[in-house]
Design an enzyme around this catalytic site. Sequence first.
Site, PDB file in Angstrom:
ATOM      1  N   GLU A 122      -6.272  -0.750  15.603  1.00  0.00           N
ATOM      2  CA  GLU A 122      -6.720  -1.770  14.756  1.00  0.00           C
ATOM      3  C   GLU A 122      -5.750  -2.604  14.314  1.00  0.00           C
ATOM      4  OE1 GLU A 122      -8.092  -2.112  10.086  1.00  0.00           O
ATOM      5  OE2 GLU A 122      -8.039  -0.201  10.793  1.00  0.00           O
TER       6      GLU A 122
ATOM      7  N   SER B  54     -10.329  -5.739  10.132  1.00  0.00           N
ATOM      8  CA  SER B  54     -11.352  -5.389   9.686  1.00  0.00           C
ATOM      9  C   SER B  54     -12.159  -6.368   9.052  1.00  0.00           C
ATOM     10  CB  SER B  54     -11.389  -4.060   8.770  1.00  0.00           C
ATOM     11  OG  SER B  54     -10.832  -2.730   9.434  1.00  0.00           O
TER      12      SER B  54
ATOM     13  N   ARG C  67       0.660  -1.325  -0.036  1.00  0.00           N
ATOM     14  CA  ARG C  67      -0.063   0.039  -0.003  1.00  0.00           C
ATOM     15  C   ARG C  67       0.978   1.332   0.024  1.00  0.00           C
ATOM     16  NH1 ARG C  67      -4.681  -1.603   4.287  1.00  0.00           N
ATOM     17  NH2 ARG C  67      -5.343  -3.650   3.262  1.00  0.00           N
TER      18      ARG C  67
ATOM     19  N   ARG D  36       2.612   1.180  10.632  1.00  0.00           N
ATOM     20  CA  ARG D  36       2.274   1.275   9.196  1.00  0.00           C
ATOM     21  C   ARG D  36       3.129   1.330   7.966  1.00  0.00           C
ATOM     22  NH1 ARG D  36      -2.549   4.090   7.923  1.00  0.00           N
ATOM     23  NH2 ARG D  36      -2.655   4.699  10.167  1.00  0.00           N
TER      24      ARG D  36
ATOM     25  N   ARG E 146       1.073  -6.594  12.699  1.00  0.00           N
ATOM     26  CA  ARG E 146       0.353  -5.658  13.797  1.00  0.00           C
ATOM     27  C   ARG E 146       0.201  -6.699  15.057  1.00  0.00           C
ATOM     28  NH1 ARG E 146      -3.615  -0.749  12.161  1.00  0.00           N
ATOM     29  NH2 ARG E 146      -1.905   0.492  10.855  1.00  0.00           N
TER      30      ARG E 146
END
Length: 430
Positions: free
Chosen positions: A349, A352, A262, A277, A391
């Site tokens: 987070e 999801s 990403r 990130r 994560r």
Amino acid sequence: MHDIKAIRENPTAFDGALSRRGDAPMSASLLEVDAARRAKIQAAEEAQAEQNKASKLVGAAKASGDEAEFERLRALVAEKKAAVAQLNEEAKAEDAKLTDMLARIPNLPASDVPEGADEDDNVEVSLWGTPRSFNFDAKEHFELAGVSASMDFDTAAKISGARFVMLKGAVARIHRALAQFMIDTHVDQNGLLEVNSPVLVRDEAMYGTDKLPKFGDDSYQTTNGWWLVPTSEVPLTYSVAGDILEQSALPIRMTAHTLCFRSEAGSAGRDTSGMLRQHQFEKVEMVSVTHPDESDAEQKRMLGCAEGLLEALKIPYRTVVLCTGDMGFGARRTYDIEAWLPGQNAYREISSVSTTGDFQARRMNARFKPEDGGKPQFVHTLNGSGLAVGRCLIAVLENGQQSDGSVILPNVLAPYLGGKTTLTSAGVLA
């Protein structure tokens, strides 16, 4: 992708659902283009009928020797043929315009999704575990003595630039162990089909899973046109594109462990420290393809699969349902699972789990044949992180940290670490 027929039949409801997301009404502009498209199609059909009628009369005029009528009819046929071609091109252009407009409109939220503007309006639905009390100042993952030497940001930056990391030694092995634990749990306990999927995909796959055209800047594209997947949701979901499945084949439940890429467009200045990130990361993804009547229950099942991993790892977490203003573009409803990170003193987070309804299925024309007959219907698609491996590594390291910089590791990882349960302050497994 939205159904223009449904918008045509109830534009007020469509605009009302969009307004819950904070978007302006769009039905009027959509229906204007739709009306122009339909008018061109109708005009082309009428011109075609006139062309066909004139064509039948040409032969009779020729046979009767009426040369003037023959020439008039022949000219009329040519005129109508040109008109049909022109009108079909115009209708095609209006259709392409409408399709592009529809492709840029987000999914409509489910009726039970809470309204809100941003993440501050998300609603907590459950809480599991009690954050550990430390008798020392908890550190972030990259600050731990047992971790710092094996989590090499400087070398990664020399090779690739910012937002990359090179994991080494025991930390790299713990990262690998987490991914194996996740995949094994999903296959052996949760009944998902393991898939080793490509990480390079075509435009069609990105479009069909709602990543294009609106979010191309969020992903990386090679010089020959392939896209690096932002998540294996893309190849797993698109695997049923164009298919008409038997209802008995549903649900299809898949999982894959892949690299993900990403660009993190728009995230400048956010989470610049550590590996929270990154441009390149690993994730274990879950994807389900279901009957429309079963998709809500399937979302809850997938949520339980992701939560179960954190519970096995003894990581405290909370689950929230995202409000209308914080949901992703393709989602109809999304639950976020946020793991407790002591170093940040915050929940962040880690998964999801979203249902898209038939939003993606319409884009990629994925359908099923009802068992009771009738025409094929669109399937529903769902996706969820199960889990983000990097994560999860952060959560394991921070929650298990000790005052000397060592880390007590979750017992469920021992079989993947040669029976070892501790990362020492020297950065080795023991």
